[in-house]
Design a protein around this motif. Structure first.
Motif, PDB file in Angstrom:
ATOM      1  N   VAL A 222       6.285 -23.383   2.850  1.00 60.45           N
ATOM      2  CA  VAL A 222       6.758 -24.593   2.167  1.00 60.45           C
ATOM      3  C   VAL A 222       6.144 -25.828   2.800  1.00 60.45           C
ATOM      4  N   ALA A 223       6.129 -25.888   4.138  1.00 62.52           N
ATOM      5  CA  ALA A 223       5.547 -27.043   4.834  1.00 62.52           C
ATOM      6  C   ALA A 223       4.053 -27.126   4.581  1.00 62.52           C
ATOM      7  N   ALA A 224       3.366 -25.967   4.568  1.00 61.98           N
ATOM      8  CA  ALA A 224       1.919 -25.958   4.320  1.00 61.98           C
ATOM      9  C   ALA A 224       1.604 -26.457   2.914  1.00 61.98           C
ATOM     10  N   TRP A 225       2.410 -26.052   1.966  1.00 59.24           N
ATOM     11  CA  TRP A 225       2.186 -26.508   0.586  1.00 59.24           C
ATOM     12  C   TRP A 225       2.434 -28.013   0.462  1.00 59.24           C
ATOM     13  N   LEU A 226       3.506 -28.506   1.119  1.00 53.75           N
ATOM     14  CA  LEU A 226       3.778 -29.940   1.065  1.00 53.75           C
ATOM     15  C   LEU A 226       2.697 -30.741   1.777  1.00 53.75           C
ATOM     16  N   ALA A 227       2.170 -30.186   2.871  1.00 57.59           N
ATOM     17  CA  ALA A 227       1.123 -30.898   3.616  1.00 57.59           C
ATOM     18  C   ALA A 227      -0.192 -30.907   2.856  1.00 57.59           C
ATOM     19  N   SER A 228      -0.527 -29.770   2.197  1.00 57.58           N
ATOM     20  CA  SER A 228      -1.809 -29.667   1.473  1.00 57.58           C
ATOM     21  C   SER A 228      -1.573 -28.898   0.182  1.00 57.58           C
ATOM     22  N   PRO A 229      -1.079 -29.566  -0.872  1.00 55.59           N
ATOM     23  CA  PRO A 229      -0.789 -28.853  -2.125  1.00 55.59           C
ATOM     24  C   PRO A 229      -2.021 -28.141  -2.675  1.00 55.59           C
ATOM     25  N   GLY A 230      -1.841 -26.913  -3.006  1.00 52.37           N
ATOM     26  CA  GLY A 230      -2.927 -26.132  -3.579  1.00 52.37           C
ATOM     27  C   GLY A 230      -3.745 -25.380  -2.570  1.00 52.37           C
ATOM     28  N   ALA A 231      -3.668 -25.725  -1.285  1.00 55.76           N
ATOM     29  CA  ALA A 231      -4.457 -25.031  -0.253  1.00 55.76           C
ATOM     30  C   ALA A 231      -3.767 -23.742   0.136  1.00 55.76           C
ATOM     31  N   ALA A 232      -4.549 -22.733   0.496  1.00 54.69           N
ATOM     32  CA  ALA A 232      -3.998 -21.441   0.902  1.00 54.69           C
ATOM     33  C   ALA A 232      -3.515 -21.496   2.335  1.00 54.69           C
ATOM     34  N   LEU A 233      -2.484 -20.698   2.642  1.00 57.04           N
ATOM     35  CA  LEU A 233      -1.965 -20.620   4.011  1.00 57.04           C
ATOM     36  C   LEU A 233      -2.814 -19.633   4.795  1.00 57.04           C
ATOM     37  N   GLY A 234      -3.704 -20.112   5.641  1.00 54.45           N
ATOM     38  CA  GLY A 234      -4.547 -19.240   6.453  1.00 54.45           C
ATOM     39  C   GLY A 234      -5.776 -18.782   5.701  1.00 54.45           C
ATOM     40  N   ALA A 235      -6.764 -18.295   6.463  1.00 55.73           N
ATOM     41  CA  ALA A 235      -8.040 -17.868   5.877  1.00 55.73           C
ATOM     42  C   ALA A 235      -7.933 -16.508   5.211  1.00 55.73           C
ATOM     43  N   ALA A 236      -6.940 -15.709   5.583  1.00 53.47           N
ATOM     44  CA  ALA A 236      -6.788 -14.363   5.025  1.00 53.47           C
ATOM     45  C   ALA A 236      -5.311 -14.039   4.933  1.00 53.47           C
ATOM     46  N   PRO A 237      -4.953 -13.042   4.054  1.00 51.32           N
ATOM     47  CA  PRO A 237      -3.537 -12.667   3.945  1.00 51.32           C
ATOM     48  C   PRO A 237      -2.923 -12.277   5.284  1.00 51.32           C
ATOM     49  N   ALA A 238      -3.717 -11.634   6.138  1.00 50.42           N
ATOM     50  CA  ALA A 238      -3.171 -11.239   7.445  1.00 50.42           C
ATOM     51  C   ALA A 238      -2.805 -12.459   8.263  1.00 50.42           C
ATOM     52  N   HIS A 239      -3.639 -13.489   8.165  1.00 46.71           N
ATOM     53  CA  HIS A 239      -3.339 -14.731   8.894  1.00 46.71           C
ATOM     54  C   HIS A 239      -2.044 -15.359   8.359  1.00 46.71           C
TER      55      HIS A 239
END
Length: 640
Positions: free
Chosen positions: A24-41
């Motif tokens: 939630v925080a990652a989406w609010l900080a950068s809407p549309g950006a993925a959380l981490g470079a890979a699903p494992a991250h």
């Protein structure tokens, strides 16, 4: 020790919220950006968010919180844990070079999201358990300062089935108006009680009762509040003292004590602000001294014993002729002051040989002489007994104490000794004269026992007084009996009276420039009793305090003056006008006195006539010794 299911549930829910806060925080900080470079991250970031929150929450006690009772303290803990967890998460992400968001504000956003999720979950749990307000639930207007009101409402919130709900608060100070405590608005001040009640009535929200959560609200302020409640038809009840409440009990447990409201006591209405007392002087007078209290089983004597015991005497001797009363005060002091060397003595102050032997054995430094027959109608029925106890008994105690080298004797007198119309009052006036004579002789010679006389009026709740009588009559459903519509009396609480007696003892015992000069001429201390109270008004007030209506629910019946009674008690007669002293609550008077040897012989003559059963002779002698004695033997009220 295994964790409780509640703690495990808290850990699981907080872990879920910690994990959810990261995306939630990652989406609010950068809407549309993925959380981490890979699903494992992304999975690792979510797991780290959960673990770090649990770690940060431990020092703040998050797993141990009761969500349904979360308040400001719990919310501060949530904020602290959220900030630390977000900081740890940001530091860890930076250390491994995998920031969850390119936005530099992510740590702050993460902390805010964490705090919002944690606080929201706890707020939802609290709201879920809020009891619905129903039309049948009685409502209460709470009176108290911030701390008292907060403690009471917390204790009320922990009740499984509270008998009422709070709809607003009356504060003691105007600066608190408009604020909220535990979500309840402060509607006004105690002085504005009537207007607040009128506003609530106009809005259809009249409270069922007013609850006093402030234990210090007494005297005139409480009386005005009671008047306002009476006019609005609202009952007034007092909450338990804060120390008796259960605001910190384990919520949800069946052991939480039920809040027991009680009627306001008449003593609370008549109580006055505590005057400043010389506590150091009292300790100087009593600490390490041998003290004797006569009449220790009575109301005044018992309170004297309590307050003296608290000041650390070397020894305390309790003397009374009533076995059970003496047993009670001795047992109480054994429990409250076990370190004080104590002795309980059954004795009669009229027994000269016994008193002489006893006091010579004790060798008291101070004697507080409270033993007396004080009930006016009883002494009128047996006047010779009153003369023997009040006059001769005082002389016997004073002579024995002086012979044993006592430093100070304090004699407890009464306003009924002023222009007496009863044998009780005249006998106490005769005893005053003897003590005055002894004191003048000691002050003039510069050595010998000081005799400090203290005169005051009625003590609330004392044995045989009107307040216990009215309570007993109320318990039976009435009527309340008052002797005359115009009967007035001075009243004081026993705690206040005895505190001032000890203050007078300090002033009278010590030679200092600031001491009243009247003491050299036989001056006696008179307690400032305030304004006299009409007994019929006292009866009506006690009926209202019981939640009843005078003349409707409970009758008041006038029975006529009894023998020896006066309509108005006086603290001074015309030839002894009151003079204030620099000591709050103490005045001084200089009534007539005489040589103690002459008064002593006169008392002996009265006592001899009393022992011989010669009532008329004894009363005639009493009249000559106390010329202002105007015996109202038939209980006739004055005219005009």
């Amino acid at each position: 020790m295994a964790a409780s299911p509640r703690i495990l549930l808290n850990l699981g829910l907080d872990a879920v919220l910690g994990a959810l806060a990261v995306p939630v925080a990652a989406w609010l900080a950068s809407p549309g950006a993925a959380l981490g470079a890979a699903p494992a991250h992304a999975a690792a970031a979510v797991a780290a968010g959960a673990a770090l929150l649990l770690l940060a929450g431990l020092p703040f006690g998050l797993p141990r919180q009761y969500w349904r009772y979360a308040g400001p303290k719990e919310m501060l803990a949530v904020a602290g844990a959220a900030a630390i967890a977000a900081g740890l998460f940001a530091a860890g992400a930076a250390a491994i070079g995998l920031p969850p968001s390119p936005n530099a504000a992510f740590p702050a956003i993460h902390a805010l999201v964490l705090a919002a999720l944690l606080a929201g979950a706890r707020g939802a749990a609290r709201r879920r358990h809020v009891r619905p307000e129903t039309a049948g639930t009685p409502t209460a207007l709470l009176v108290g300062n911030g701390d008292a009101a907060d403690l009471f409402m917390r204790a009320l919130d922990r009740q499984r089935a509270p008998e009422f709900r709070v709809l607003g608060i009356l504060a003691r100070h105007a600066r608190q108006a408009g604020r909220r405590i535990q979500g309840q608005a402060i509607l006004g001040t105690v002085e504005e009680a009537e207007s607040v009640l009128e506003q609530l009535r106009a809005a259809g929200r009249t409270p069922s009762l007013i609850v006093l959560a402030d234990p210090d609200l007494q005297g005139e302020a409480l009386e005005r509040l009671l008047d306002a409640a009476d006019r609005q038809g609202v009952a007034l009840r007092r909450a338990p003292r804060p120390t008796a409440l259960d605001p910190a009990a384990r919520p949800g447990e069946s052991g939480s004590r039920r809040i027991e409201l009680r009627p306001v006591a008449i003593e609370d209405l008549l109580d006055r602000p505590q005057v400043p007392l010389d506590r150091e002087g009292m300790a100087r007078l009593i600490q390490g001294r041998r003290v004797l209290v006569t009449g220790a089983g009575g109301t005044i004597g018992g309170e004297l014993a309590r307050q003296v015991a608290a000041l650390g005497p070397a020894s305390l001797t309790l003397l009374d002729h009533g076995e059970y009363a003496l047993y009670q005060i001795d047992l109480e002091l054994a429990e409250t002051h076990p370190a004080v060397t104590r002795r309980a003595v059954l004795a009669d102050v009229r027994d000269a040989a016994r008193m002489s032997r006893l006091i010579a054995e004790i060798r008291p430094d101070l004697v507080f002489h409270a033993a007396a027959l004080k009930h006016v109608p009883m002494v009128e029925n047996d006047p010779l007994e009153g003369l023997q106890t009040n006059a001769q008994g005082t002389r016997i105690v004073a002579d024995a104490a002086r012979a044993a080298g006592c430093r100070v004797m304090v004699f407890i007198s009464t306003d009924k000794a002023v222009n007496p119309t009863s044998v009780m009052g005249a006998s106490k006036r005769l005893a005053e004269m003897y003590c005055q004579g002894l004191d003048v002789a000691a002050r003039q010679s510069g050595h010998g026992m000081r005799c400090v006389t203290v005169r005051f009026g009625n003590v609330l709740g004392s044995t045989g007084s009107v307040v216990p009588l009215f309570r007993r009559q109320l318990e039976r459903g009435g009527p309340l009996t008052v002797t005359h519509p115009d009967m007035r009396r001075y009243f004081m609480t026993v705690r206040e009276a005895v505190g001032l007696v000890l203050q007078a003892s300090v002033v009278g015992a010590e030679d200092a420039e600031d001491r009243p000069p009247e003491l050299r001429d036989g001056g006696i201390f008179v307690l400032d009793m305030g304004q006299p109270v009409k007994i019929v008004d006292l009866a009506r007030r006690m009926i209202r305090l019981a939640g009843l209506r005078p003349e409707e629910d409970v009758d008041i019946r006038f029975t006529g003056l009894r023998p020896g009674e006066k309509l108005f008690e006086e603290m001074f007669h015309g030839q002894e006008p009151p003079r204030p002293t620099r000591f709050s609550g103490l005045m001084v008077a200089t009534p007539r006195t005489a040589d103690p040897a002459l008064i002593g012989r006169a008392i002996d003559e009265v006592s001899a006539a009393a022992r011989a059963g010669q009532t008329e002779v004894a009363l005639a002698q009493l009249g000559r010794l106390v010329p202002e004695f105007d015996h109202n033997a038939d209980g006739v009220a004055p005219h005009g």
